[in-house]
Design an enzyme around this catalytic site. Structure first.
Site, PDB file in Angstrom:
ATOM      1  N   ALA A  22       0.850  -1.039   0.121  1.00  0.00           N
ATOM      2  CA  ALA A  22      -0.006   0.041   0.153  1.00  0.00           C
ATOM      3  C   ALA A  22       1.081   1.284   0.235  1.00  0.00           C
ATOM      4  O   ALA A  22       0.437   2.208  -0.695  1.00  0.00           O
ATOM      5  CB  ALA A  22      -0.961  -0.136   1.245  1.00  0.00           C
ATOM      6  N   VAL A  23       1.872   1.366   0.868  1.00  0.00           N
ATOM      7  CA  VAL A  23       2.799   2.421   0.849  1.00  0.00           C
ATOM      8  C   VAL A  23       3.497   2.659  -0.540  1.00  0.00           C
ATOM      9  O   VAL A  23       3.372   3.784  -1.113  1.00  0.00           O
ATOM     10  CB  VAL A  23       3.841   2.287   2.022  1.00  0.00           C
ATOM     11  CG1 VAL A  23       5.025   3.166   1.716  1.00  0.00           C
ATOM     12  CG2 VAL A  23       3.460   2.289   3.417  1.00  0.00           C
ATOM     13  N   GLY A  58       8.787  -1.701  20.312  1.00  0.00           N
ATOM     14  CA  GLY A  58      10.287  -1.294  20.249  1.00  0.00           C
ATOM     15  C   GLY A  58      10.530  -0.406  18.705  1.00  0.00           C
ATOM     16  O   GLY A  58      11.344   0.372  18.860  1.00  0.00           O
ATOM     17  N   ILE A  82       1.731  -8.666  16.265  1.00  0.00           N
ATOM     18  CA  ILE A  82       0.634  -9.481  16.682  1.00  0.00           C
ATOM     19  C   ILE A  82       0.083  -9.435  17.918  1.00  0.00           C
ATOM     20  O   ILE A  82      -1.007  -9.811  18.179  1.00  0.00           O
ATOM     21  CB  ILE A  82       0.979 -11.060  16.473  1.00  0.00           C
ATOM     22  CG1 ILE A  82       2.183 -11.443  17.471  1.00  0.00           C
ATOM     23  CG2 ILE A  82       1.236 -11.386  15.047  1.00  0.00           C
ATOM     24  CD1 ILE A  82       2.223 -12.856  17.466  1.00  0.00           C
ATOM     25  N   ASP A  83       0.772  -8.587  18.754  1.00  0.00           N
ATOM     26  CA  ASP A  83       0.314  -8.492  20.012  1.00  0.00           C
ATOM     27  C   ASP A  83      -0.768  -7.503  20.446  1.00  0.00           C
ATOM     28  O   ASP A  83      -1.347  -7.604  21.453  1.00  0.00           O
ATOM     29  CB  ASP A  83       1.419  -7.831  21.008  1.00  0.00           C
ATOM     30  CG  ASP A  83       2.719  -8.805  20.972  1.00  0.00           C
ATOM     31  OD1 ASP A  83       2.512 -10.155  20.718  1.00  0.00           O
ATOM     32  OD2 ASP A  83       3.902  -8.567  21.311  1.00  0.00           O
ATOM     33  N   GLY A 106       2.652 -13.489  23.507  1.00  0.00           N
ATOM     34  CA  GLY A 106       2.471 -12.317  24.203  1.00  0.00           C
ATOM     35  C   GLY A 106       3.392 -12.279  25.716  1.00  0.00           C
ATOM     36  O   GLY A 106       2.884 -12.407  26.642  1.00  0.00           O
ATOM     37  N   GLU A 124       2.383 -16.052  27.051  1.00  0.00           N
ATOM     38  CA  GLU A 124       3.786 -16.331  27.636  1.00  0.00           C
ATOM     39  C   GLU A 124       4.091 -15.467  28.741  1.00  0.00           C
ATOM     40  O   GLU A 124       4.936 -15.957  29.702  1.00  0.00           O
ATOM     41  CB  GLU A 124       4.476 -16.425  26.457  1.00  0.00           C
ATOM     42  CG  GLU A 124       4.676 -15.084  25.722  1.00  0.00           C
ATOM     43  CD  GLU A 124       5.752 -15.159  24.516  1.00  0.00           C
ATOM     44  OE1 GLU A 124       5.585 -14.371  23.573  1.00  0.00           O
ATOM     45  OE2 GLU A 124       6.543 -15.848  24.704  1.00  0.00           O
TER      46      GLU A 124
END
Ligand code: F6P
Length: 327
Positions: free
Chosen positions: A26-27, A108, A131-132, A175, A227
């Site tokens: 898309a970018v 991060g 995904i978190d 997670g 996790e």
């Protein structure tokens, strides 16, 4: 007056997430629509430091919308945490005349982007690629929906064997600092209990829920653990429970990196395409140091500082729902 932008660098950093390729596509295509050039920065911040930067044309992003992972590769960079590493990264960008960046990644990645923008005054827009689902200001992050679908598919299969053998399964999902995958997996798979990092539940609470299940003649059980839950590793939690509750045979399954791969769901492709497009439009209009997300089905721009520092709270209502519906 916003500085004119001609060359956009795009990169993925941190853990990969299904839908990153759709975002890159898309970018590149939105930039091409505006006659801007896009440069792919390979291997995240490490590649930026090493000058691993190559022109991306519209054809280079053909046939990738359905692919998991990232064609740009990704990495976690220790060197970018240092001032010298960031100086080298900036030099590489200057060597390619790159005047704006789209950073795709999680907490991060966006923390690094926030610092870099301030140090070198380069416009950056972040896309929530993790995904978190732990970034503030966007309802969902790119990759979360796919990861949850993968986890639910795995739990469905474990449910079959748990039922046949009357076993209690502890199933660990990803997670380290976030319980979103665990929570949505629990509700979506009909698992009774969930242990997540944000809200501590002690073993006694879990035990009393499991005893309630037994009273109601539930002969097998499914407990989802993130996790990063505070009670210890999933194996440790399972051991503690199996010592106290001898009615069940206890087993552990860790879904692991299976959750990070695979073809992105429709929801992730939509989120990635909408935010990837909006990031380029935003840069052209002078947006900078913001993350582009979707809130209440509308594209929004949130200061990166807020996206990474403010806490996205876990809905207690969903935790209660998982328990209530499984009894
Ligand atoms: O941030 C995404 C994530 O998948 C977390 O859920 C998990 O804790 C971590 O990355 C695992 O990272 P790695 O693949 O480097 O072990």
């Amino acid at each position: 007056m916003a500085k004119e932008i001609n060359r956009i660098g795009v990169f993925c950093s941190g853990g990969d997430a299904p839908g990153m390729n759709a975002a890159v596509r898309a970018v590149v295509r939105t930039a091409a629509y505006h006659d801007l050039h896009t440069y792919g920065i390979y291997n995240g911040y490490e590649g930026m430091i090493n000058g691993d930067i190559h022109r991306l044309e519209t054809n280079d992003v053909g046939n990738i919308i359905h692919r998991g992972g990232t064609i740009l590769k990704t990495a976690r960079s220790e060197r970018f945490r240092t001032k010298e590493g960031r100086r080298m990264a900036h030099e590489s960008l200057m060597a390619h005349d790159i005047d704006a960046l789209v950073a795709i990644g999680g907490n991060g990645t966006l923390t690094g982007a926030n610092l870099f923008e301030k140090e070198f005054n380069i416009p950056i827009i972040g896309l929530p690629g993790t995904i978190d689902n732990d970034l503030y200001g966007t309802d969902f992050t790119i990759g979360f929906d796919t990861a949850v679908n993968t986890a639910i598919e795995a739990v469905d299969k474990i449910r079959d064997t748990a039922d046949s053998h009357n076993r209690l399964f502890f199933i660990e999902v990803m997670g380290r600092q976030s319980g979103y995958i665990a929570l949505y997996t629990a509700v979506g798979s009909g698992a009774g209990s969930v242990l997540i990092p944000e809200l501590s539940k002690d073993i006694e609470e879990l035990m009393s829920f499991l005893k309630k299940m037994l009273k109601r003649k539930r002969l097998f059980g499914l407990v989802i653990t993130a996790e990063g839950n505070e009670n210890g590793s999933t194996q440790e939690v399972a051991n503690m429970v199996s010592k106290k509750l001898t009615d069940y045979e206890v087993k552990v399954a860790v879904i692991g990196h299976l959750q990070r791969g695979g073809s992105p769901t429709a929801m992730d492709r939509m989120l990635a395409s909408r935010t990837g497009h909006a990031a380029v439009e935003g840069l052209i209009k002078g947006q900078r140091n913001v993350m582009c997300g979707v809130h209440n089905n509308k594209v929004v721009f949130i200061p990166i500082a807020d996206a990474i520092k403010k806490t996205k709270s876990i809905e207690q209502e969903l935790l209660d729902l998982a328990e209530l519906l499984s009894l």
